[in-house]
Design a protein around this motif. Sequence first.
Motif, PDB file in Angstrom:
ATOM      1  N   HIS A 138       0.831  -1.191   0.000  1.00 39.24           N
ATOM      2  CA  HIS A 138       0.000   0.000   0.000  1.00 39.24           C
ATOM      3  C   HIS A 138       0.873   1.251   0.000  1.00 39.24           C
ATOM      4  CE1 HIS A 138      -2.797  -2.928   2.349  1.00 39.24           C
ATOM      5  NE2 HIS A 138      -2.793  -3.183   1.057  1.00 39.24           N
ATOM      6  N   PHE A 148     -10.188  -6.636   1.375  1.00 44.74           N
ATOM      7  CA  PHE A 148      -9.447  -5.420   1.679  1.00 44.74           C
ATOM      8  C   PHE A 148      -8.412  -5.118   0.602  1.00 44.74           C
ATOM      9  CE2 PHE A 148      -9.995  -5.292   6.628  1.00 44.74           C
ATOM     10  CZ  PHE A 148     -11.363  -5.219   6.462  1.00 44.74           C
ATOM     11  N   GLU A 166     -10.959   6.124   6.274  1.00 42.83           N
ATOM     12  CA  GLU A 166     -10.550   4.941   7.049  1.00 42.83           C
ATOM     13  C   GLU A 166     -11.318   3.675   6.638  1.00 42.83           C
ATOM     14  OE1 GLU A 166      -7.962   4.848   8.566  1.00 42.83           O
ATOM     15  OE2 GLU A 166      -7.639   6.397  10.085  1.00 42.83           O
ATOM     16  N   ARG A 199     -11.185   0.396   4.814  1.00 37.23           N
ATOM     17  CA  ARG A 199     -10.121  -0.486   4.331  1.00 37.23           C
ATOM     18  C   ARG A 199     -10.519  -1.307   3.115  1.00 37.23           C
ATOM     19  NH1 ARG A 199      -8.693   0.832   9.379  1.00 37.23           N
ATOM     20  NH2 ARG A 199      -6.465   0.829   9.879  1.00 37.23           N
ATOM     21  N   GLU A 200     -11.749  -1.198   2.690  1.00 33.99           N
ATOM     22  CA  GLU A 200     -12.146  -1.816   1.432  1.00 33.99           C
ATOM     23  C   GLU A 200     -12.001  -0.828   0.271  1.00 33.99           C
ATOM     24  OE1 GLU A 200     -12.981  -5.101  -0.686  1.00 33.99           O
ATOM     25  OE2 GLU A 200     -13.021  -5.115   1.502  1.00 33.99           O
ATOM     26  N   ARG A 223      -8.069   5.102   0.553  1.00 34.54           N
ATOM     27  CA  ARG A 223      -8.438   5.207   1.964  1.00 34.54           C
ATOM     28  C   ARG A 223      -7.843   6.487   2.519  1.00 34.54           C
ATOM     29  NH1 ARG A 223      -4.940   2.685   6.359  1.00 34.54           N
ATOM     30  NH2 ARG A 223      -5.991   3.238   8.299  1.00 34.54           N
ATOM     31  N   GLU A 277      -4.092   6.567   1.282  1.00 32.64           N
ATOM     32  CA  GLU A 277      -3.490   5.257   1.018  1.00 32.64           C
ATOM     33  C   GLU A 277      -4.087   4.679  -0.262  1.00 32.64           C
ATOM     34  OE1 GLU A 277      -3.025   1.016   3.379  1.00 32.64           O
ATOM     35  OE2 GLU A 277      -4.943   2.081   3.477  1.00 32.64           O
ATOM     36  N   LYS A 328      -4.570   1.397  -2.059  1.00 36.44           N
ATOM     37  CA  LYS A 328      -4.489  -0.014  -1.703  1.00 36.44           C
ATOM     38  C   LYS A 328      -4.202  -0.931  -2.895  1.00 36.44           C
ATOM     39  CE  LYS A 328      -6.942  -1.625   1.721  1.00 36.44           C
ATOM     40  NZ  LYS A 328      -5.953  -1.619   2.817  1.00 36.44           N
TER      41      LYS A 328
END
Length: 464
Positions: A266, A320, A330, A332-333, A337, A353, A355
Amino acid sequence: MRETIPRAGQRETLAVMTKQASAAAKDLAATGVVGAQIAWADNNGIPRSRIVPIAGLAAAATRGIGTTSLFAVFDTHDVITFGHPGLATPSGDVRLVPVIDRLRRLAGQRALAWAPGRQVAADGSPWPYCQRTALENVVSAASRRGYEIRAGFEMEFAVAPAGAPDIASAPGHHGPAYSPHALIPLDDFVATVLHDFEANGLRLNQFHAEYGLAQLELSLTATDPVSAADDQLLARQTLHAAAHRHGLRLSFAPIVSPEAAGNGWHLHTSVWRKGRNLLAGLPDGEGAGYLAGLLRDLPALTAVTAPSVPSTLRLRPGYFASAYAFWGVENREAPLRYVPGSQLLGDDHANVELKPCDASANPYLALAAVITAGVAGLAEGLSLPDPVAEDPGTWTEDRRAAAGIARLPDTPDEQDRALASSDRMREALGEELLGAFRAVRASDRRWAADRTVEDIVAAHLWRY
């Protein structure tokens, strides 16, 4: 210190480079170092390197080491594809130049020093296929607009005993996820990693047992983008050496078993201007354009940050790993993020982030693509849609359509179409490098066309 080969007439620069490299080589030799490893990452995210005797470091720093230009069109399986017109013959040579400012002794390989390399043309001029140079150019362009980017990687990987054929049949730990009990059998390895990261100048935020099969995760402290990419390469080298010392082997592959959660790397970024973090206080404020730019280009962006055939197998709902294009706070999927600042952490902590990023991404190109997309969103003043707090993978197609949430490309062909149609990704990589990158991806697609998922997973397991 200049970090490219000096051209004719630049004798003063040549003398400075030679003096600095010679002094570094002398100091390293006095500690028992006998060779310097010069490393780069290819268009598959695979590290490549050359080693020179420590006595030859000064010459390498000023004149480079000869390597074939065809490394730009190596695919994941070491097949050289001649599908890119700019590199369509076996003729050609480039010079690999160590970046002496980043040179350090390897704590886990005491006879070797390590430095990232820059690829330049035979006459010392910039080579359009050098991934590190591509990132440097993007960072410079952002700086001219007044933006400073900070970046850091989270690195997930799976562990197994040395000689294990795969992770599933011989997991290096049995969980529970996030439990200290999972790490007890790996205690010596963990201690070596902590020691060697510090000795190698790598700043570590945290290290723990993760959710996936025999999975571990560590995160690197954010820094400037070029250093972040260098650090990712060095961290991987450091981890492999530590694992070898303790009779282990590591898999950084995007997916280690068809049934298991995969490995993501990530990528966290933030954008600053005049010492202020523009991502503080989203969704309002100027920094919203940065995140909106990433969201707009997400289909093409993931073709660079999660580019391999197993990358598309990893991007599944409910893991995730991110399957749909949206952002969340926040969440996470979410592929994007948003991590806000807080009263405890301060506004400096705010970042986004990405992912859908993994070890098959070249870290320099991944960052170049992210920065280009985000800064374009800032420049255009893009606005953000509302954040999503749920997993759209559990929604109906009609609900996703009503919310404007589409599936990210989940086949290599779809990724290539998204990449080919993106002017901003073309800007980030440059015409030549984009062409070589797409040629490599096409070679990987042909390789995978008639193979099973199990065969694809097995073939990539130890490549990174």
